[in-house]
Scaffold this motif. Sequence first.
Motif, PDB file in Angstrom:
ATOM      1  N   SER A  45       0.863  -1.265  -0.049  1.00  0.00           N
ATOM      2  CA  SER A  45       0.023   0.045  -0.006  1.00  0.00           C
ATOM      3  C   SER A  45       0.976   1.236  -0.137  1.00  0.00           C
ATOM      4  O   SER A  45       0.563   2.347  -0.513  1.00  0.00           O
ATOM      5  CB  SER A  45      -0.938  -0.011   1.251  1.00  0.00           C
ATOM      6  N   SER A  46       2.212   1.133   0.429  1.00  0.00           N
ATOM      7  CA  SER A  46       2.923   2.229   0.453  1.00  0.00           C
ATOM      8  C   SER A  46       3.755   2.382  -0.663  1.00  0.00           C
ATOM      9  O   SER A  46       4.424   3.323  -0.959  1.00  0.00           O
ATOM     10  CB  SER A  46       3.775   2.336   1.718  1.00  0.00           C
ATOM     11  N   ILE A  67      -4.074  -7.016  -4.110  1.00  0.00           N
ATOM     12  CA  ILE A  67      -5.292  -5.902  -4.411  1.00  0.00           C
ATOM     13  C   ILE A  67      -6.644  -6.388  -4.641  1.00  0.00           C
ATOM     14  O   ILE A  67      -7.558  -6.164  -4.211  1.00  0.00           O
ATOM     15  CB  ILE A  67      -4.678  -4.993  -5.780  1.00  0.00           C
ATOM     16  N   GLU A  70      -8.047  -7.860  -1.730  1.00  0.00           N
ATOM     17  CA  GLU A  70      -8.459  -6.627  -0.751  1.00  0.00           C
ATOM     18  C   GLU A  70      -9.732  -6.017  -1.016  1.00  0.00           C
ATOM     19  O   GLU A  70     -10.665  -5.875  -0.329  1.00  0.00           O
ATOM     20  CB  GLU A  70      -7.183  -5.654  -0.513  1.00  0.00           C
ATOM     21  N   THR A 118       0.398   6.582  -4.143  1.00  0.00           N
ATOM     22  CA  THR A 118       0.627   5.223  -3.784  1.00  0.00           C
ATOM     23  C   THR A 118      -0.473   4.318  -4.149  1.00  0.00           C
ATOM     24  O   THR A 118      -1.517   4.861  -4.347  1.00  0.00           O
ATOM     25  CB  THR A 118       0.902   5.139  -2.388  1.00  0.00           C
ATOM     26  N   GLY A 120      -1.825   2.467  -2.289  1.00  0.00           N
ATOM     27  CA  GLY A 120      -2.723   2.268  -1.061  1.00  0.00           C
ATOM     28  C   GLY A 120      -3.795   3.872  -1.416  1.00  0.00           C
ATOM     29  O   GLY A 120      -4.972   3.311  -1.178  1.00  0.00           O
ATOM     30  N   ILE A 123      -6.223   2.363  -3.891  1.00  0.00           N
ATOM     31  CA  ILE A 123      -7.114   1.287  -3.227  1.00  0.00           C
ATOM     32  C   ILE A 123      -8.204   2.165  -2.647  1.00  0.00           C
ATOM     33  O   ILE A 123      -9.409   1.826  -2.562  1.00  0.00           O
ATOM     34  CB  ILE A 123      -6.311   0.254  -2.448  1.00  0.00           C
ATOM     35  N   LYS A 124      -7.594   3.261  -1.899  1.00  0.00           N
ATOM     36  CA  LYS A 124      -8.694   3.859  -1.174  1.00  0.00           C
ATOM     37  C   LYS A 124      -9.644   4.475  -2.049  1.00  0.00           C
ATOM     38  O   LYS A 124     -10.950   4.553  -1.812  1.00  0.00           O
ATOM     39  CB  LYS A 124      -7.961   5.094  -0.428  1.00  0.00           C
TER      40      LYS A 124
END
Length: 142
Positions: A45-46, A67, A70, A118, A120, A123-124
């Motif tokens: 995620s980073s 991914i 998740e 990133t 992350g 994904i957010k």
Amino acid sequence: MRKVLSFILVLILVLSVSACSAGQDSSSGGQSSAGSASLDTSEYSSWTKDDWESATEKQQEAVVEKIFIELGEYAMEGYAEEYEKAKEDPEKSETLKEAVDNMQDTVLQYFGENPDSTIGKMIKDSKKAIDSEDLLGEETEK
């Protein structure tokens, strides 16, 4: 199983859409790249664009699978189990391989439009898109 495979394709679409929309409100600030040997796929995620580009294909595939799982679990309980079952089916595993290739392209597109972001953040943004979409013609409760 067809529901799982169609969901994978929908996830790719959601990530593509979130990549485009995130490009409009991208924030700066990234991390420097590490060599592919020192990249930890459990800390994906980073990962920045530089991390992604320095990763081996095997590392990229591992991250893409994480991914998928998740986001799949976020949108549909039990997705990880269905994903693993699909990997064991020769017919479905080929479709999953194509989905992984498409997701890798989507990550590249995302970083092309958001070079300081990133995974992350991607994904957010994707989770926000999942929350705002009726992905499979069903009510979502997130």
